[in-house]
Write a protein that holds these residues in place. Structure first.
Motif, PDB file in Angstrom:
ATOM      1  N   LYS A 237      -0.509 -11.130   6.156  1.00 39.90           N
ATOM      2  CA  LYS A 237      -0.918 -10.191   7.200  1.00 39.90           C
ATOM      3  C   LYS A 237      -0.462  -8.801   6.788  1.00 39.90           C
ATOM      4  N   VAL A 238      -1.012  -7.817   7.437  1.00 40.31           N
ATOM      5  CA  VAL A 238      -0.537  -6.443   7.268  1.00 40.31           C
ATOM      6  C   VAL A 238       0.129  -6.059   8.568  1.00 40.31           C
ATOM      7  N   SER A 239       1.356  -5.567   8.460  1.00 45.69           N
ATOM      8  CA  SER A 239       2.099  -5.278   9.688  1.00 45.69           C
ATOM      9  C   SER A 239       3.035  -4.109   9.441  1.00 45.69           C
ATOM     10  N   ASP A 240       3.002  -3.119  10.294  1.00 46.22           N
ATOM     11  CA  ASP A 240       3.923  -1.974  10.188  1.00 46.22           C
ATOM     12  C   ASP A 240       3.906  -1.361   8.807  1.00 46.22           C
ATOM     13  N   GLY A 241       2.719  -1.212   8.270  1.00 47.39           N
ATOM     14  CA  GLY A 241       2.590  -0.551   6.973  1.00 47.39           C
ATOM     15  C   GLY A 241       3.096  -1.368   5.821  1.00 47.39           C
ATOM     16  N   ALA A 242       3.063  -2.658   5.953  1.00 49.05           N
ATOM     17  CA  ALA A 242       3.506  -3.504   4.852  1.00 49.05           C
ATOM     18  C   ALA A 242       2.588  -4.706   4.752  1.00 49.05           C
ATOM     19  N   LEU A 243       2.419  -5.173   3.536  1.00 47.63           N
ATOM     20  CA  LEU A 243       1.730  -6.443   3.316  1.00 47.63           C
ATOM     21  C   LEU A 243       2.791  -7.519   3.415  1.00 47.63           C
ATOM     22  N   VAL A 244       2.609  -8.456   4.318  1.00 48.94           N
ATOM     23  CA  VAL A 244       3.593  -9.527   4.493  1.00 48.94           C
ATOM     24  C   VAL A 244       2.996 -10.820   3.977  1.00 48.94           C
ATOM     25  N   LEU A 245       3.632 -11.385   2.992  1.00 43.88           N
ATOM     26  CA  LEU A 245       3.217 -12.685   2.456  1.00 43.88           C
ATOM     27  C   LEU A 245       4.228 -13.728   2.905  1.00 43.88           C
ATOM     28  N   THR A 246       3.715 -14.820   3.412  1.00 44.22           N
ATOM     29  CA  THR A 246       4.591 -15.957   3.690  1.00 44.22           C
ATOM     30  C   THR A 246       4.505 -16.880   2.479  1.00 44.22           C
TER      31      THR A 246
END
Lengths: 266, 1262
Positions: free
Chosen positions: B1064-1073
C-alpha cells in the motif's frame, strides 16, 4: 510352455494368472506404491516382499523399466525404442533415439533419462523425445577398451555404466556429468585375499540409503560399489542369474532367474 | 629456462597420443621436456575443463583423450610386494611376496628394506609397462605401534619411531630409485597420523599433547620428508585433537609441507573425505567436506566425494579454482616425475621385462630376507640348531606347519614360490641328503576367540506371527569392552565382542515366544550367541551358532548384518523381561591322540603356531594378546609328551608367552612376523643352522594385555592411573624387552668409547664398541644405542630411554668387529610445548650400548650444554593461484621454518623474488606478480636468515588473453579496458550494432545484439582449449525515475509477482508487507518486487523503516538490482539466524547483507551485524552504487553519514532496480537439521517495511 498340458494354462488364465507369470523372467522393476512394478517377459505388480499380485502380457519382452516424473519408460528387447507407458502398462508413445546399437538399459536420476547400448553409446534425454548421444568407443578409442554396454545407473551425483569389452571382460565406468568417464576399480577382498570381479553385468542400480552402486550379474553376483573404491563387496546369491536389485528405502528387491525374488536387507 | 617450440614429432606419437593437434601445432608445454615437471603439470591442468578437473580428483583418474592423458589409478599397494596377481595375458607371473613389515622390522637392517623395495619397484615397472597398474604405491606404513592390539600391527616396522623411521627410510629410498630426475616408483607414507586403533578409526579422535605428537607420532614422517624427500603421505581417517586430519591445514600444510618440507601429493585414505562429513560430522554437507579436504591440502580422494561434489562446491563459492588446480598440479607433477609423459628412451626405468616379476633372483632375495627376520627367543641346552645328521625323526605340528601365511596387503604370488615350513624342511633335508623321518600333523586351530561378531538387531517372533525388532546397539547394560560402531558400513552394530561378553535389554516381551532371530555379521571366525533371561547366566531361551566352522558365511569386516534364526525354548516366561545376548567362542576339541603320538614318537617336536588375518586385521583390532584358537593348549600338550619341543611362532606382533616360555620341555622358541612366500625355506635354514638367527624384537612383548592402558588412550606417558607405553615409558616387567633376540653364538662387548665427552646440540658424536664373536657359529649381532637423560627435570617425565642408533653386523666366529655409530645430537631433541619448538635438556646424555633395551653391556656419557644453532630449514612460497590471465596480479607469500621447527617472522627475513620468464610473469621486489603474456614461468623466492639462504619456487601458467582488441558500436570504437561491463545512457529506441574482435586469435567471439534500448548486447569470448569464457556486456539504458511514493507506483515501475494485498501507499511511503518466499537459489517465489529499468550505471538511495527488526529465520527487505530471479544483487536488512542463541537473550539483532546470485548460485559477500548500530526504530538508509560490474553498498542510520558495507561483482543484463521485502528462505545450513536436537524455529510476526523515497541518478557513456 514345454512340458505343460493345455489344461494348466487354461486354469491359470481362469485364475487371472498367465503361465508366463509363473515362468516369466522379470529383469527390471521400479518402486510402485508399497511394492514394485516389474518388467521382463511380462509386467508384474509385486508387493514389498516380491509376491506377485497381478500381471499383464507385453507384446515384446522388456529389458529395462524406469520411472521419471510420474511416467514410466521402458526399453524392449528389440533395443530400438524407448517406450513411454502409463500406470497400467499401456504404451503411450515410442521414440527411437538415433543410435547404432541396441538399447540395453535405462536409468534416471530424477531429472533425466539415461540409457546405454551394446555399441558403447551413452544416451540422455530430459523428455524421452530428444536424445543426446555420446559415442563412448569413439570418444575413448585407444584409452579404454571398446565396450558393449549392458547396464547404466544414476544417483548421488554420479552416473555409472557397465559392460563387457571385446575380450568379454567386465569394465565399469563412472562420471559425474556424463561427458568425462573414469574407470572404476573392481577389486574386492575375499577371505583376506584381493580379487578382481569379472562377470557379465546385467544391471546397475544406485542405493541412496547406502550411497552406493550395485551391480548384478551371472552367478548370483551382487557387487556393491560405494564411494570408497577400496570398499567393494561381493555377495553371491544362490541363483544362476541375478537380474536386478531395486532399492526401496532401507530394503531392496532382488530379481533373479527361475522366479527368484527376495528382499535384500543390506 | 626458455620456452622451446618444437614441431609435433613422431616421438610424441610413440606415446600413443591421439593427434588432436595438427602437424603444424607447436608441442604443448606439458609434453615439452625442456620445462620442469611442475611447469608442465601446471600447463596441463590449465587446459582442463571443469568437469575434467573434477573427474581427476579421485584415485581413478579419467582419461582425457583430447590432451593425450591416459587413465590412471593412483591407488596401488606394495607393502611387501606389488599387490597384484598373475596376468597370463600380459605375460606376468604373480609378484614376489617378501616378508611383511612386522618381519622386516625385526631385521633391524634398513639396507634390507631398501634392497627389497628396489626389487619391488622393478617388478612394479615391469607390470606398469603392460598398462595394467600404476606406479604410485600407498606404502609403507610408518606408524609406530603404540599398542600391540592394533589390528594393523603386522603392517608396521615396530613400536619405536626411530626404528620405524630408519626401516621405512630404506623402503622409501629403494622404491624411489636413485635417478636424479625420474622416480622409479612413488611411495606414500601412511597413515598420517596417529591412526592406531581400527574399531573406531572413522569416527575417533586421537588426543594427545604436542610432545607426544611431535616426538612420537610425527617423528617418522619428519625423518622421511626431511632426510629422504618423501613425496607423498596419506591423510588418515581419524581426527587428532578433534580435528579430522583430512580437514586440517595445520597438520597437512603447516606441519607436513611448511615445517618438514614435503613436496608432492597428499591422498586421503579411502573414504576419509567422506568421513569428514558423516564420520566426524565436522561439516554439514558433502560440498563442505570437499572444500575442507582440498583447502587442507588433500589432493586426491580415494572415494567419490571430490569427484561428485567439487563442481557444486565451486559453484557455491566455498572452493576456488586455484585450490582445485593446486591439487591437480601436485598429482600430475608426481605422475610426470615417473616419466609417464616423456619419451621412453629418456626414462631409465622403462626397460624391465615382464619376466622380472617373480624372477629367480627376486625369489632368492625373498628367501634371503626371510632368513634374516627370525628372532631366537629361547635356546636352552643348545637344542638349536637341530642337527639333522643325528636326528632320526622330527614331528611338524600345528596349524601353521603346512601353511603359508603372508599377512596383510599381500599379493598373489606364484604357488610354486610359496613354501610352507613343512615343504621347506622336507626340501632342505632332501637337498642336503639327510634321512630324517618327517611327520606332519596339525592338531590345533587358529580360530580367533576374540572379536567374535558384529550384532545389529534381534527379533522376537511370537506364536501369532507378530515380530518385534530390537536395536541391539540400544542395550541397557553391557560387559566391559563392548563398543558400537559401523566401520566402513552404514549399519551401527555392537562390536568388540569377546568370549564371555554380553549386552542386556530391558522390557523385551517374550510372552508366547516362538522364534528368535539375530542380525549379525562374522568378522573373523564367529561365535555362539546365547539368548538368556535375567542375567548372563540366566535361563537359556535360544542359541545360535554363528561360526564359519558351522558353515555360516555372513559378512566379513565390511559386511552388514544377516539374520540367523533359532526356535525359542518355551520356558513359560511372560511379559517384559530383561533379555541378555551372551557371546561365546566355540569350545576347542581336545588335542587329538594322533598329534600326541606324533610328538611323543619324534626326536624333536616343532610346533608351528601363530596368527592370521582372522586374528586381527584392517577394521578389526585384537582384543586379547593370547595365541588364537587352541594353540596354547597344543604347545603344552606336545611339551608334556616330548621334552625336546621347539615352538616356532609367526604372528603379527607380540603374543602372551608366560604360560609356556618357562617350560623346561620347551627349550627352544623362535619368532618371526609374517615372513613372505619363502617362509618355509627360511625356517628350515635357521632350524638346521645354515643361518644363525640375528633378528631382534621390534616391539615390547608384554606379559599380559592387562598391563596396557585402553587402546583409545594415545598418551604415551602415564595417564588416568594407567601405565605408560612402549620402551619409552612402560615400567613393569615384560616377557621380552624391545630389541631382544638371542643367537646360536655369543657376543662379547668391550672397549666402549665416545668421540667427545661434552657436546652441544649442534654436534655429532660417535659411539664405538668392540664386539667379539666368542661362540661356535658365525652370526649377526645388532648393536643398539639407547640414550637416557638422567639430569632432565623429573617433572618433564622424559622417556626412560630412546633408541637413537643401531647397526646389524656380521661377525665370523672368533673375530672382533669395531662398531661405530654416529649420533647427531640434533636428533636428541624434545618438544617444548610452551615455546612451540624443539628443546634440549642440559646435562648428562647417557649412551647405553647393548644387545637389547634391557641387556645393556656398557655406557658412555657426554654432557650437553648450549642450544641448537637456529638456522633456516624450510621455505615454502606460493601466490594463491597457479593459473592467471594476462593482466592479473597476485601477491607472492612465503613461510620460513627453522631447524627447531619454529617459524621465523617473515617480516624480518631478507627476500629475493625472481621469475625465470619475466616476459610471461614479472615479479617486483615486494613479490607482486603480474601476468604479462601467455606461457609458463617459475617464480622463485630466496629467503635469507642469518646468512643462510633457502629457496622455494612455484610455477604459473598465463592463459591466452580473453581480452578484446576492439569493440565498436555502429562502427565507432569504444574504449572498454578490462571491464566486463560498459553502460550507455541513451534514449529509448533502436540499439546500436556491436562488433567485437578478440585480442588473441585463439579465442572465439560471439556477439548477441541488444534488441532495442533499453537492452543488453552480450559479447562472449571463449577459450577453445579449456572452454573458459569471459562475458562482456554492453548495457544500453535510459534515464530512470525517482519516486517519493506520494501515490501508487505507476510506469515506469512494474511488479514481479504482484500481490495487491501485500502493499500500500501510506503517508508518503510505499509499505510492503513481507510475504512468504524469496528469490534465494531455487526458491523463486517472493512477491511484490517493485522494479524499473536501470540498465546503466547508477546510484540508488532509499530510506527504509521496518515495523520491527527482521526476524528469524530469514526476513529481509531492501534494494535489489534485478536481471531475473536467478541473477541479481541484493542489499538488504535481514534477520540473523543463530539456533544456538539462548531464548532469554532477546531478539537477535539484524544484519546487512550484500548478496549476489548468478545463474541460481548465491553468494553472500557481506554479512554485517547491526547490533549496537541500528536504532530502536529500525530506520536505515541504504545506498547502492553500480559502476560497471561493481556494486558498492553503503548504509546510514541518520541519513547524513554513510558507512561502506562492502562491494560485490556481478555481470547483469537488462537490469532493473527497485525494492522488495520478504519472509526469506530457510538458511541452507539449517534445511538439513529441521527440528534436530529439539530446536524449535521461532515464529516471526509479519514485517512491514516502509520505503519513504527512492532516488536514482543514472550515469554512463553517451
Amino acid at each position: 510352455m514345454s512340458g505343460r498340458s493345455l489344461i494348466l494354462p487354461f486354469f491359470l488364465l481362469l485364475a487371472g494368472w498367465t503361465v508366463q507369470a509363473q515362468e516369466a523372467v522379470l529383469r527390471s522393476a521400479v518402486v510402485s506404491g508399497d511394492g514394485y512394478l516389474a518388467a521382463g517377459d511380462c509386467l508384474a505388480w509385486l508387493d514389498e516382499r516380491g509376491v506377485i499380485s497381478r500381471t499383464r502380457t507385453v507384446q515384446v519382452p522388456l529389458v529395462a523399466l524406469v520411472s521419471l516424473g510420474g511416467s514410466l519408460y521402458a526399453a524392449d528387447s528389440s533395443g530400438r525404442d524407448v517406450l513411454q507407458l502409463d500406470a497400467s502398462g499401456d504404451v503411450l508413445s515410442r521414440t527411437a533415439p538415433a543410435v547404432r546399437g541396441r538399447i540395453r538399459s535405462l536409468a534416471t536420476d530424477g531429472r533425466e533419462l539415461f540409457g546405454v547400448t551394446d555399441a558403447g553409446e551413452f544416451i540422455r534425454s530430459r523428455d524421452a523425445r530428444s536424445w543426446q548421444v555420446l559415442d563412448f568407443n569413439a570418444e575413448y578409442a585407444g584409452y579404454y577398451p571398446r565396450m558393449d554396454f549392458r547396464a547404466v545407473a544414476a544417483g548421488g551425483g554420479a552416473l555409472m555404466v557397465a559392460g563387457v569389452d571385446v575380450s568379454g571382460h567386465l569394465a565399469v565406468f563412472t562420471s559425474s556429468r556424463g561427458t568425462v568417464w573414469a574407470e572404476r576399480s573392481l577389486d574386492y577382498r575375499d577371505q583376506g585375499q584381493s580379487r578382481l570381479l569379472d562377470t557379465v553385468p546385467l544391471s546397475l542400480s544406485y542405493d541412496p540409503v547406502q550411497d552406493s552402486f550395485c551391480l548384478t550379474g551371472g552367478g548370483g553376483v551382487l557387487f556393491s560399489m560405494p564411494g570408497c573404491s577400496h570398499c567393494n563387496r561381493l555377495v553371491r546369491y544362490p541363483v544362476d542369474t541375478l537380474y536386478a536389485r531395486i532399492p526401496s528405502g532401507y530394503s531392496a528387491l532382488l530379481l533373479g532367474s527361475g522366479g527368484f525374488r527376495t528382499n535384500d536387507p543390506r | 629456462m626458455h620456452c622451446i617450440r618444437k614441431i609435433f614429432s613422431c616421438s610424441v606419437l610413440a606415446l600413443g597420443i591421439c593427434t588432436v593437434l595438427s602437424a603444424q601445432d607447436p608441442q604443448p608445454i606439458y609434453l615439452n621436456t625442456a620445462y620442469s615437471f611442475e611447469e608442465r603439470a601446471t600447463d596441463l591442468v590449465s587446459r582442463l575443463t571443469l568437469e575434467e578437473k573434477q573427474s581427476l580428483l579421485g584415485n581413478n583418474m579419467a582419461a582425457v583423450p583430447r590432451l593425450g592423458v591416459k587413465n590412471y589409478n593412483i591407488w596401488s599397494e606394495a607393502l611387501h610386494g606389488v599387490l597384484s596377481g598373475a596376468n597370463p595375458a600380459a605375460g606376468l607371473l604373480g609378484p614376489t611376496s617378501f616378508p611383511n613389515s612386522v618381519a622386516l622390522g625385526s631385521t633391524w637392517d634398513p639396507s634390507v628394506t631398501e634392497w627389497m623395495a628396489s626389487a619391488i619397484a622393478e617388478e612394479a615397472r615391469a607390470i606398469f609397462q603392460t598398462g595394467t597398474k600404476g606406479l604410485t604405491f600407498w606404502s609403507p606404513v610408518v606408524e609406530p605401534v603404540r599398542d600391540p592390539r592394533w589390528g594393523r600391527t603386522g603392517e608396521s616396522y615396530g613400536e619405536d619411531p626411530f626404528l620405524a623411521a630408519t626401516m621405512a627410510s630404506g623402503f622409501v629410498r629403494g622404491l624411489m630409485g636413485s635417478d636424479a630426475k625420474y622416480l622409479k616408483a612413488v611411495p606414500t607414507a601412511k597413515h598420517y597420523f596417529a591412526n592406531n586403533s581400527e574399531f573406531d578409526r572413522h569416527v575417533s579422535s586421537s588426543n594427545m599433547d604436542s610432545r607426544d605428537m611431535r616426538e612420537f607420532y610425527l617423528y617418522p614422517y619428519k625423518r622421511l620428508i626431511e632426510d629422504d624427500h618423501l613425496p607423498s603421505i596419506m591423510s588418515s581417517y581419524n581426527a587428532v585433537n578433534h580435528v579430522p586430519t583430512s580437514a586440517s591445514a595445520f597438520y597437512l600444510d603447516t606441519l607436513a609441507r611448511r615445517t618438514y618440507g614435503m613436496k608432492g601429493y597428499v591422498t586421503g585414505d579411502c573414504a576419509a573425505i567422506e568421513d569428514i562429513w558423516n564420520g566426524h560430522y565436522y561439516v554439514e554437507t558433502r560440498e563442505q567436506a570437499t572444500a575442507a579436504g582440498l583447502k587442507a591440502g588433500v589432493d586426491s580422494d580415494c572415494g567419490s566425494i571430490y569427484q561428485r561434489f567439487a563442481i557444486s562446491a565451486y559453484e557455491q563459492g566455498i572452493l576456488s579454482m586455484a585450490e582445485i588446480d593446486r591439487a591437480l598440479i601436485n598429482v600430475f607433477t608426481i605422475r610426470m616425475r615417473t616419466g609417464e609423459f616423456d619419451p621412453e628412451q629418456m626414462v631409465p626405468y622403462t626397460k624391465y621385462e615382464p619376466s622380472r616379476v617373480s624372477s629367480a633372483a627376486n625369489r632368492a632375495l625373498a628367501a634371503e630376507i626371510a632368513s634374516r627376520t627370525l628372532v631366537l627367543l629361547k635356546n636352552e641346552g643348545g637344542i638349536l640348531p637341530l642337527k639333522p645328521g643325528s636326528l632320526g625323526s622330527i614331528a611338524l605340528i600345528g596349524p601353521q606347519a603346512d601353511d603359508v601365511e603372508l599377512g596383510p596387503y599381500s599379493g598373489r604370488p606364484e604357488q610354486s614360490a610359496m613354501i610352507s615350513p613343512n615343504a621347506g624342511i622336507r626340501q632342505y633335508l632332501e637337498k642336503k641328503g639327510y634321512d630324517v623321518d618327517v611327520s606332519l600333523v596339525t592338531g590345533g586351530n587358529i580360530k580367533s576367540k576374540s572379536n567374535l561378531l558384529y550384532v545389529a538387531w534381534f527379533e522376537v517372533e511370537k506364536t501369532d506371527g507378530s515380530v518385534t525388532r530390537y536395536d541391539a546397539t540400544k542395550y541397557t547394560a553391557c560387559a566391559d569392552g563392548i563398543t558400537v560402531g559401523s566401520g566402513m558400513g552404514e549399519e551401527e552394530q555392537v562390536r568388540t565382542i569377546d568370549d564371555g561378553s554380553w549386552t542386556a535389554y530391558d522390557n523385551v516381551d517374550i510372552t508366547n515366544i516362538e522364534n528368535l532371530t539375530v542380525g549379525l555379521n562374522i568378522p573373523t571366525e564367529g561365535g555362539i550367541v546365547e539368548i538368556r533371561v535375567g542375567g548372563p547366566d540366566g535361563n537359556l531361551i535360544g542359541r545360535i551358532e554363528a561360526t564359519r566352522a558351522s558353515g555360516a558365511r555372513v559378512g566379513g569386516v565390511y559386511g552388514a548384518s544377516t539374520p540367523m534364526k533359532t526356535a525359542a525354548l518355551k520356558l513359560g516366561f511372560n511379559g517384559p523381561q530383561t533379555v541378555y545376548l551372551v557371546y561365546k567362542a566355540p569350545q576347542d576339541a581336545p588335542i587329538d591322540e594322533e598329534t600326541l603320538s606324533a610328538a611323543r614318537n619324534a626326536d624333536v617336536a616343532v610346533v608351528f603356531v601363530g596368527t592370521d588375518e582372522n586374528t586381527a586385521t584392517e577394521e578389526a583390532d585384537r582384543l586379547t594378546l593370547l595365541l588364537p584358537g587352541n594353540q596354547l593348549a597344543l604347545i603344552k600338550a606336545v611339551a608334556a609328551v616330548n621334552p625336546r619341543t621347539v615352538v616356532v611362532m609367526q604372528t603379527l606382533g607380540c603374543v602372551e608367552v608366560e604360560e609356556f616360555k618357562h617350560l623346561a620341555q620347551v627349550p627352544g622358541i623362535l619368532w618371526t612376523g609374517y615372513n613372505g612366500q619363502a617362509q618355509g625355506e627360511a625356517i628350515a635354514r635357521v632350524l638346521f643352522g645354515e643361518v644363525n638367527p640375528g633378528g631382534k624384537l621390534n616391539a615390547t612383548w608384554y606379559k599380559s594385555v592387562q598391563d596396557l592402558p585402553a587402546i583409545t588412550d594415545y598418551n604415551l606417558r602415564r595417564s588416568a592411573g594407567a601405565g605408560g607405553r612402549t620402551l619409552w615409558y612402560f615400567n613393569r616387567e615384560v616377557s621380552y624387552p624391545f630389541g631382544y633376540g638371542l643367537s646360536y653364538t655369543d657376543f662379547e662387548y668391550s672397549n666402549f668409547r665416545i668421540s667427545r665427552s661434552t657436546v652441544t646440540p649442534n654436534d655429532k658424536v660417535t659411539v664405538s664398541v668392540d664386539v667379539r664373536n666368542t661362540g661356535d657359529y658365525d652370526g649377526d649381532e645388532v648393536v643398539q644405542i639407547y640414550v637416557a637423560t638422567p639430569d632432565s627435570p623429573a617433572s618433564l617425565e622424559r622417556p626412560a630411554k630412546r633408541l637413537k642408533g643401531f647397526r646389524r653386523v656380521t661377525i665370523p666366529r672368533g673375530q672382533t668387529r669395531t662398531v661405530s655409530i654416529t649420533v647427531d645430537c640434533a636428533d636428541l631433541w624434545f618438544w617444548d610445548m610452551q615455546a612451540d619448538r624443539m628443546t634440549y635438556d642440559p646435562g648428562r646424555y647417557v649412551f647405553e650400548i647393548g644387545s637389547s633395551s634391557q641387556d645393556i653391556r656398557g655406557r658412555v656419557t657426554a654432557v650437553m650444554s648450549g642450544s641448537l644453532e637456529r638456522r633456516l630449514k624450510t621455505v615454502v612460497a606460493d601466490c594463491g593461484v597457479s593459473v592467471m590471465r594476462i593482466g592479473d596480479t597476485a601477491q607472492g607469500r612465503f613461510s620460513a621454518c627453522m631447524n627447531d621447527d619454529s617459524f621465523y617472522d617473515t617480516a624480518r627475513a631478507e627476500v629475493l623474488w625472481t621469475s625465470n620468464n619475466p616476459g610471461v610473469v614479472s615479479v617486483t621486489a615486494d613479490g607482486v606478480l603480474k601476468a604479462v603474456s601467455m606461457g609458463v614461468a617459475t617464480v622463485s623466492c630466496a629467503v635469507t636468515v642469518d646468512g643462510r639462504t633457502v629457496t622455494d619456487c612455484f610455477a604459473l601458467k598465463v592463459m591466452p588473453d580473453l581480452g578484446l582488441a576492439s569493440l565498436k558500436l555502429d562502427g565507432k570504437p569504444v574504449r572498454l579496458g578490462d571491464a566486463s561491463q560498459v553502460s550507455f545512457l541513451r534514449k529509448a529506441g533502436k540499439a546500436p550494432v556491436v562488433e567485437a574482435v578478440a585480442a588473441d586469435p585463439a579465442i572465439d567471439v560471439d556477439v548477441r545484439q541488444a534488441a532495442r534500448i533499453p537492452g543488453t548486447a552480450v559479447v562472449t569470448l571463449s577459450d577453445r582449449e579449456t572452454g573458459d569464457s569471459r562475458v562482456v556486456t554492453v548495457n544500453f539504458g535510459t534515464k530512470s525515475s525517482g519516486d517519493s511514493f506520494q501515490k501508487a507506483p505507476a510506469s515506469p515501475w512494474s511488479w514481479v509477482r504482484e500481490d495487491p494485498s501485500g502493499w500500500k501507499v501510506s503517508d508518503g511511503a510505499l509499505v510492503l508487507t513481507a510475504g512468504k518466499g524469496d528469490i534465494a537459489q531455487a526458491g523463486n517465489d517472493a512477491t511484490n518486487i517493485l522494479l524499473q529499468s536501470a540498465n546503466t550505471d547508477w546510484t540508488v538511495d532509499t530510506r527504509m523503516s521496518c515495523s520491527a527488526a527482521p526476524a528469524a529465520p530469514a526476513q529481509n527487505a531492501g534494494l535489489v538490482a534485478y536481471e531475473s530471479d536467478d541473477n541479481f544483487v541484493k542489499f538488504v536488512y535481514s534477520a540473523t539466524f543463530n539456533f544456538r542463541r539462548q531464548p532469554d537473550a532477546g531478539p537477535a539483532p539484524g544484519q546487512l547483507q550484500l548478496l549476489v546470485e548468478e545463474n541460481g548460485q548465491q553468494k553472500t559477500l557481506v554479512s554485517m551485524s547491526l547490533e549496537g548500530i541500528i536504532r530502536p526504530d529500525n530506520v536505515i538508509w541504504l545506498r547502492l552504487v553500480k559502476q560497471g560490474d561493481i556494486y558498492t553498498a553503503w548504509y546510514s542510520v541518520d541519513g547524513r553519514k554513510y558507512e561502506k558495507a562492502g562491494t560485490a561483482s556481478a555481470v547483469l543484463k537488462d537490469i532493473r532496480v527497485g525494492v522488495m521485502a520478504c519472509e526469506g528462505a530457510m538458511p541452507a545450513m539449517m534445511r538439513g537439521f529441521g527440528g534436530r536436537g529439539g530446536v524449535q524455529l521461532p515464529q516471526s510476526a509479519p514485517l512491514e517495511v516502509s520505503f519513504d523515497e527512492f532516488k536514482i541518478v543514472n550515469s554512463g557513456l553517451r
